[in-house]
Motif scaffolding. Sequence first.
Motif, PDB file in Angstrom:
ATOM      1  N   ALA A 281       0.716  -1.289  -0.094  1.00  0.00           N
ATOM      2  CA  ALA A 281      -0.052   0.087  -0.097  1.00  0.00           C
ATOM      3  C   ALA A 281       0.757   1.244  -0.139  1.00  0.00           C
ATOM      4  CB  ALA A 281      -0.775   0.099   1.254  1.00  0.00           C
ATOM      5  N   TYR A 282       2.168   1.301   0.807  1.00  0.00           N
ATOM      6  CA  TYR A 282       2.978   2.241   0.819  1.00  0.00           C
ATOM      7  C   TYR A 282       3.319   2.693  -0.637  1.00  0.00           C
ATOM      8  CZ  TYR A 282       6.760   5.553   1.802  1.00  0.00           C
ATOM      9  OH  TYR A 282       7.506   6.681   1.942  1.00  0.00           O
ATOM     10  N   GLU A 283       3.954   1.477  -1.225  1.00  0.00           N
ATOM     11  CA  GLU A 283       4.554   1.738  -2.502  1.00  0.00           C
ATOM     12  C   GLU A 283       3.663   2.533  -3.534  1.00  0.00           C
ATOM     13  OE1 GLU A 283       6.662  -0.751  -6.207  1.00  0.00           O
ATOM     14  OE2 GLU A 283       6.926  -1.118  -4.391  1.00  0.00           O
ATOM     15  N   TYR A 284       2.301   1.840  -3.450  1.00  0.00           N
ATOM     16  CA  TYR A 284       1.258   2.315  -4.193  1.00  0.00           C
ATOM     17  C   TYR A 284       1.040   3.768  -3.971  1.00  0.00           C
ATOM     18  CZ  TYR A 284      -3.343   2.872  -6.408  1.00  0.00           C
ATOM     19  OH  TYR A 284      -4.483   3.307  -7.127  1.00  0.00           O
ATOM     20  N   ALA A 285       1.156   4.277  -2.724  1.00  0.00           N
ATOM     21  CA  ALA A 285       0.808   5.771  -2.437  1.00  0.00           C
ATOM     22  C   ALA A 285       2.174   6.342  -3.061  1.00  0.00           C
ATOM     23  CB  ALA A 285       0.898   5.827  -0.880  1.00  0.00           C
TER      24      ALA A 285
END
Length: 450
Positions: A281-285
Amino acid sequence: MITIEEKRALYLGAYEKNKVEVDCVIDEGIEKHRKGYCKLRLFDKMGNPIANRSVTIRQKTHDFKYGANIFMLDEFEDEQDNAAYRTFFKEHFNLATVPFYWDALEPVEGKPRYDKNSEKIYRRPAPDLCVAYCEENGLLPKLHCLVYDKFIPAWLAGLPLDEVKKKYEERFRQIAERYAGRMYEFEVINELLYECYWDVKTPLSEMRDIIEWSFATARKYLPNEVLVINEGTPVSGIGVSDYRHPYFMMIENALQKGVAINKIGLQNHMFTGVSSKTEEAYEYAVRHFDTQMCDPASIRKGLDVLSEFGLPLEITEVTIPTLGDTEEDEQLQADMLKLWYSLWFSHPAVESVVYWNTVDGYAYVNETWNENNCRGGLLHKDLTPKKSANMLKKLFHEVWHTDLELTTDKDGCVEFCGFYGDYALSTDCGAAVFGVHKFQNNDYDLELSL
């Protein structure tokens, strides 16, 4: 896994694409709006010019205000950390945002926590403690915030509107009695455009004329203070929507109704990954952030649009993320800071910029929101400086700073163009202080004793 090259392309790509043009605009703006011409005439007690004499000119302060919130003042468990924070703050800033969130300032009705010896509440140091630190160290404190109806004490929630207004007015009166004349400015109302998302609030938030009432009440008790409207809108958001942006229209409506706003504040948080629960989720953000926030054209347009009101602007809250744990990630944060601060510093309407959380690991957290995910501090959690802290200090202490060695002419004169602020002059025959300030005559006759 996203690479550092991809991150730089995402976050600085718009700048790099137009680097020559953007740098030119920044350099020209800084020369034109942040520096002034000064002429000094040195003479002795007999009125004779002090000719052909070497003089040293050192800038001591900046008229431009650059600060941070001071929410961690004496908040660390280790006293060495508290001392390190105190040293860091006074060496890096000349302005401090002091917390006046009502829920923490007066959790028990009638027992406000103004005094420096008040019971501690995390990230909410007592105002007297913060103001005393500022006054002792030559910083300007600013109040945040008189009306922020999201952070209200439990005893206020549920009261009818008439009672809420009375309680707010008493809050204004107490604050004015204690802090009028001691603050750089007073933020009157904050983040009203986000009111629809607040779970806890009073009927005041639903008033059609809440801005008019808040500023009128503030002006009643603070007749001679700088009153600020503040909003969570990033600068670039104004640039994209320009005159149709809700914040622009809110301000325009208020001014047309005679509201006495002295300064326009807007936040600039890049909360990348703030709600991420997993690495994926962090990389997506990181990959899907609002690219307009890093677009120099959008930032400049936003400043231009708001400056049409003829009021000074302040970037009141800044978060720039560190998008990983490597030195390259830290360098990217520092480079982003340099770009943003340079764009703001070069614009004539901007008077001040306030960074938000300065230490990683000590930011705001709730059930769904964790600002620590952003790693937006200028210091690591152990209070060692990141590259961004060094960059900020370099900008204001070296790049945007005037130190000169000059020689007087036959008439005892020296001339120079320097950044606006207070200065000290020294020679082997005496010393003097003077200022280079915008909108004033910066010619001085200085008497030195030989």
